[in-house]
Design a protein around this motif. Structure first.
Motif, PDB file in Angstrom:
ATOM      1  N   VAL A 318     -83.343  75.032 -34.592  1.00  0.00           N
ATOM      2  CA  VAL A 318     -84.642  75.023 -35.276  1.00  0.00           C
ATOM      3  C   VAL A 318     -84.803  73.765 -36.119  1.00  0.00           C
ATOM      4  N   ASP A 319     -83.806  73.427 -36.931  1.00  0.00           N
ATOM      5  CA  ASP A 319     -83.952  72.278 -37.826  1.00  0.00           C
ATOM      6  C   ASP A 319     -84.022  70.961 -37.052  1.00  0.00           C
ATOM      7  N   ALA A 320     -83.320  70.880 -35.931  1.00  0.00           N
ATOM      8  CA  ALA A 320     -83.399  69.668 -35.106  1.00  0.00           C
ATOM      9  C   ALA A 320     -84.821  69.495 -34.577  1.00  0.00           C
ATOM     10  N   LEU A 321     -85.433  70.582 -34.123  1.00  0.00           N
ATOM     11  CA  LEU A 321     -86.817  70.525 -33.622  1.00  0.00           C
ATOM     12  C   LEU A 321     -87.780  70.144 -34.753  1.00  0.00           C
ATOM     13  N   ARG A 322     -87.624  70.787 -35.908  1.00  0.00           N
ATOM     14  CA  ARG A 322     -88.486  70.496 -37.059  1.00  0.00           C
ATOM     15  C   ARG A 322     -88.373  69.017 -37.445  1.00  0.00           C
ATOM     16  N   TYR A 323     -87.139  68.514 -37.515  1.00  0.00           N
ATOM     17  CA  TYR A 323     -86.929  67.125 -37.923  1.00  0.00           C
ATOM     18  C   TYR A 323     -87.582  66.173 -36.930  1.00  0.00           C
ATOM     19  N   PHE A 324     -87.341  66.399 -35.655  1.00  0.00           N
ATOM     20  CA  PHE A 324     -87.886  65.499 -34.639  1.00  0.00           C
ATOM     21  C   PHE A 324     -89.413  65.437 -34.718  1.00  0.00           C
ATOM     22  N   LEU A 325     -90.056  66.601 -34.798  1.00  0.00           N
ATOM     23  CA  LEU A 325     -91.526  66.614 -34.782  1.00  0.00           C
ATOM     24  C   LEU A 325     -92.112  65.923 -36.013  1.00  0.00           C
ATOM     25  N   MET A 326     -91.469  66.074 -37.157  1.00  0.00           N
ATOM     26  CA  MET A 326     -91.995  65.454 -38.384  1.00  0.00           C
ATOM     27  C   MET A 326     -91.629  63.972 -38.494  1.00  0.00           C
ATOM     28  N   ALA A 327     -90.471  63.583 -37.957  1.00  0.00           N
ATOM     29  CA  ALA A 327     -90.016  62.197 -38.098  1.00  0.00           C
ATOM     30  C   ALA A 327     -90.556  61.298 -36.994  1.00  0.00           C
ATOM     31  N   GLU A 328     -90.810  61.854 -35.824  1.00  0.00           N
ATOM     32  CA  GLU A 328     -91.149  61.045 -34.650  1.00  0.00           C
ATOM     33  C   GLU A 328     -92.614  60.628 -34.623  1.00  0.00           C
ATOM     34  N   VAL A 329     -93.493  61.537 -35.060  1.00  0.00           N
ATOM     35  CA  VAL A 329     -94.927  61.329 -34.861  1.00  0.00           C
ATOM     36  C   VAL A 329     -95.592  60.900 -36.169  1.00  0.00           C
ATOM     37  N   THR A 330     -96.433  59.864 -36.110  1.00  0.00           N
ATOM     38  CA  THR A 330     -97.248  59.487 -37.272  1.00  0.00           C
ATOM     39  C   THR A 330     -98.303  60.570 -37.438  1.00  0.00           C
ATOM     40  N   PHE A 331     -98.225  61.322 -38.520  1.00  0.00           N
ATOM     41  CA  PHE A 331     -99.068  62.498 -38.675  1.00  0.00           C
ATOM     42  C   PHE A 331    -100.539  62.090 -38.795  1.00  0.00           C
ATOM     43  N   GLY A 332    -101.360  62.713 -37.962  1.00  0.00           N
ATOM     44  CA  GLY A 332    -102.769  62.335 -37.899  1.00  0.00           C
ATOM     45  C   GLY A 332    -103.102  61.660 -36.585  1.00  0.00           C
ATOM     46  N   GLN A 333    -102.092  61.047 -35.958  1.00  0.00           N
ATOM     47  CA  GLN A 333    -102.292  60.424 -34.649  1.00  0.00           C
ATOM     48  C   GLN A 333    -101.668  61.296 -33.561  1.00  0.00           C
ATOM     49  N   ASP A 334    -102.035  61.028 -32.307  1.00  0.00           N
ATOM     50  CA  ASP A 334    -101.365  61.706 -31.201  1.00  0.00           C
ATOM     51  C   ASP A 334     -99.925  61.210 -31.138  1.00  0.00           C
ATOM     52  N   GLY A 335     -99.045  62.087 -30.682  1.00  0.00           N
ATOM     53  CA  GLY A 335     -97.640  61.708 -30.539  1.00  0.00           C
ATOM     54  C   GLY A 335     -97.095  62.238 -29.237  1.00  0.00           C
ATOM     55  N   SER A 336     -95.917  61.754 -28.853  1.00  0.00           N
ATOM     56  CA  SER A 336     -95.313  62.166 -27.595  1.00  0.00           C
ATOM     57  C   SER A 336     -93.912  62.694 -27.862  1.00  0.00           C
ATOM     58  N   TYR A 337     -93.470  63.609 -27.038  1.00  0.00           N
ATOM     59  CA  TYR A 337     -92.118  64.141 -27.207  1.00  0.00           C
ATOM     60  C   TYR A 337     -91.514  64.407 -25.838  1.00  0.00           C
ATOM     61  N   SER A 338     -90.197  64.470 -25.820  1.00  0.00           N
ATOM     62  CA  SER A 338     -89.455  64.892 -24.634  1.00  0.00           C
ATOM     63  C   SER A 338     -88.102  65.359 -25.134  1.00  0.00           C
ATOM     64  N   ALA A 339     -87.404  66.104 -24.317  1.00  0.00           N
ATOM     65  CA  ALA A 339     -86.069  66.579 -24.712  1.00  0.00           C
ATOM     66  C   ALA A 339     -85.142  65.392 -24.960  1.00  0.00           C
ATOM     67  N   GLU A 340     -85.241  64.353 -24.094  1.00  0.00           N
ATOM     68  CA  GLU A 340     -84.372  63.181 -24.258  1.00  0.00           C
ATOM     69  C   GLU A 340     -84.625  62.492 -25.598  1.00  0.00           C
ATOM     70  N   ALA A 341     -85.925  62.332 -25.950  1.00  0.00           N
ATOM     71  CA  ALA A 341     -86.262  61.663 -27.212  1.00  0.00           C
ATOM     72  C   ALA A 341     -85.744  62.466 -28.398  1.00  0.00           C
ATOM     73  N   LEU A 342     -85.850  63.788 -28.304  1.00  0.00           N
ATOM     74  CA  LEU A 342     -85.379  64.657 -29.385  1.00  0.00           C
ATOM     75  C   LEU A 342     -83.871  64.493 -29.584  1.00  0.00           C
ATOM     76  N   VAL A 343     -83.121  64.571 -28.486  1.00  0.00           N
ATOM     77  CA  VAL A 343     -81.659  64.465 -28.568  1.00  0.00           C
ATOM     78  C   VAL A 343     -81.252  63.098 -29.123  1.00  0.00           C
ATOM     79  N   THR A 344     -81.901  62.045 -28.634  1.00  0.00           N
ATOM     80  CA  THR A 344     -81.560  60.686 -29.076  1.00  0.00           C
ATOM     81  C   THR A 344     -81.806  60.510 -30.573  1.00  0.00           C
ATOM     82  N   LYS A 345     -82.994  60.944 -31.033  1.00  0.00           N
ATOM     83  CA  LYS A 345     -83.359  60.736 -32.446  1.00  0.00           C
ATOM     84  C   LYS A 345     -82.493  61.585 -33.372  1.00  0.00           C
TER      85      LYS A 345
END
Length: 519
Positions: A318-345
């Motif tokens: 859960v915390d890995a998912l929460r961290y990735f979504l909040m850290a990866e995407v500039t909030f307010g803009q569209d963002g992209s995700y994938s399992a690979e990007a999550l694991v890497t970050k």
């Protein structure tokens, strides 16, 4: 006593299972709610499900269920997801709740008493998928020449008797509101809504007679409220409207409605107009965040790329998912995700950087100091590191989170983590063990204080993992907030009590891609 704080998500439409976008919005709201609590504010956080409307009635019919059966089943799926994602809501509201029907009828009666409702006939375009009416000039042409809504959804010509709301009377107060700095963000959404109002407002059809799955219109047999009248009212239902009381007095108007960019019109034009009509105070801010794209592509069932957030949470934590979504995407803009990007970050930033910092520091304290903390003298290097960490954790991150710039705040936090790792490499406590054991103790304990600050600051994003780090450090619950970041009494209390820091358990293990993903 600091100001109370009321935050809401949009209530989610449960005509299918929750997808990653529902998780994204609700996690962001939870981060904000936890952040405000850690700042000492009394917080009320509401989410839930929006269960009425034609779309639900049609979906239930297709499945051979009653709308209520579908609503019960799907609403539970959302609640289960939010509980798994560690969402700290105070109320999970359902628009089928009895108090919500009562509140919706009360705001209707208030608007009627104002003279803002009248009976007429609706003829026009309606999108079942959006539950929205569209003017002819807003429609676009599809690939086969068919008419589509601005969102690209099918529209159908609808004719029925309807109650109308005099939205056209509210252009001036709405423009004044929309031009007020801070009411609607980001700026791009604000400009869109100002342009929409300036083009001229039509009165809004606010009841339906072609189906009966909704809140009944008081005194009008056969009419149910347009789903958005009842959906928007949830924000005040949850505080005790129309009866008032302590929750209402404390928390309305809302500090923040956090919503997707596709429903900004409903929240910044229809909702304020309803509230002004009913003589109720207006919310302070609406923020329309962007969409989350799957490898840059919008998710859809037809494309077969719909992600189950429950599966992501179970696979990666859960915390890995929460961290990735909040850290990866500039909030307010569209963002992209994938399992690979999550694991890497997550591996680079949480496991290798912060997790490794905490693990090796605590291990060295346990091994080289028998886990015992001691009073020590700081050098300029130690003070410089702690100043850098405090600036990130107590100044920059709070400023950015307050402005909903989650990824920017996390970047500042991460720079402080990197500074700590650089300090470890430069000070080389493993070498000091042989040459200057007292200096080694000062270095390790400086790091413990820095790690405490870092763990406190990142709690809103990774609450379970941060708590595990703070537990290992022996930081009491009452000193896990932003006000305590300059308070080192927890450290001196551990020195005085002789509390021993045990050999640590790794908090952020490295993630692996499942076999199918790696193939």
């Amino acid at each position: 006593m600091s100001e109370p704080y009321y935050i809401t998500t949009a209530i989610h439409y449960p005509n299918g299972k929750p997808h990653i976008g529902h998780a994204y919005e609700t996690i962001a709201a939870d981060v904000m709610a936890r952040f405000q609590r850690l700042r000492g504010r009394e917080v009320r956080f509401q989410t839930g499900t929006d269960e009425h409307g034609l779309k639900m009635a049609q979906k239930a019919r297709d499945l051979g269920q009653t709308p209520r059966e579908l609503a019960d089943e799907m609403s539970l799926a959302f609640k289960d997801l939010f509980d798994v994602l560690n969402i700290s809501y105070d109320r999970f509201i359902r628009t089928t709740d009895a108090d919500h029907h009562r509140a919706s009828q009360a705001i209707w009666e208030a608007m009627e008493a104002k003279g803002d409702l009248y009976l007429d006939r609706y003829e026009g375009w309606y999108s079942v998928r959006d539950e929205a009416y569209y003017d002819e000039k807003e429609l676009i042409e599809g690939d086969r020449g068919e008419k589509l809504s601005p969102q690209g959804t099918p529209v159908e010509w609808t004719e029925e008797e309807s109650w109308f709301f005099r939205l056209s009377n509210y252009a001036e107060p709405l423009l004044e509101l929309l031009r007020k700095p801070g009411f609607l963000e980001p700026t791009s959404r604000r400009n869109e809504m100002i342009a929409f109002v300036e083009r001229g407002l039509q009165d809004l059809s606010v009841s339906r007679t072609s189906f009966d799955w909704g809140v009944k219109v008081p005194g009008a047999d056969g009419h149910v409220m347009y789903v958005w009248v009842d959906a928007l009212t949830n924000y005040i239902t949850g505080l005790g409207y129309p009866d008032g009381g302590e929750l209402w007095d404390t928390f309305w108007p809302a500090d923040l409605h956090l919503i997707g960019k596709d429903i900004v019109r409903f929240h910044t034009i229809y909702w304020p107009a309803f509230l002004i009509s009913a003589d109720l105070p207006l919310p302070k801010k609406v923020f329309g965040h962007g969409f989350l794209l799957n490898r840059g592509v919008k998710e859809s069932k037809s494309a077969g790329n719909v992600t189950d957030p429950m599966e992501l949470a179970e696979t990666f934590g859960v915390d890995a998912l929460r961290y990735f979504l909040m850290a990866e995407v500039t909030f307010g803009q569209d963002g992209s995700y994938s399992a690979e990007a999550l694991v890497t970050k997550v591996n680079a930033e949480l496991a290798n950087s912060f997790g490794n910092l905490a693990q090796r520091t605590l291990s060295m304290v346990a091994k080289n100091m028998d886990g015992k903390l001691e009073a020590f003298d700081s050098t300029g290097d130690d003070k410089a590191l702690l100043a850098k960490v405090r600036d990130a954790c107590a100044v920059t991150l709070p400023q950015e989170f307050e402005a909903l710039n989650f990824s920017v705040g996390i970047e500042a936090w991460l720079r402080a983590v990197f500074a700590c790792n650089q300090y470890v490499d430069e000070q080389a406590p493993w070498a000091l063990k042989k040459t200057d054991p007292e200096r080694m103790k000062a270095v390790l304990q400086t790091l413990l204080i820095a790690i405490r600050d870092l763990a406190v600051a990142i709690q809103p994003v990774v609450p379970e993992k941060a708590a595990a780090v703070l537990d290992q450090l022996g930081v009491p619950m009452e000193q896990r907030n932003f006000a305590a970041l300059t308070d080192e009494s927890w450290f001196m209390a551990n020195v005085a009590s002789g509390r021993q820091i045990e050999k640590p358990t790794p908090v952020f293990p490295r993630l692996e891609l499942p076999e199918v993903e790696a193939a």
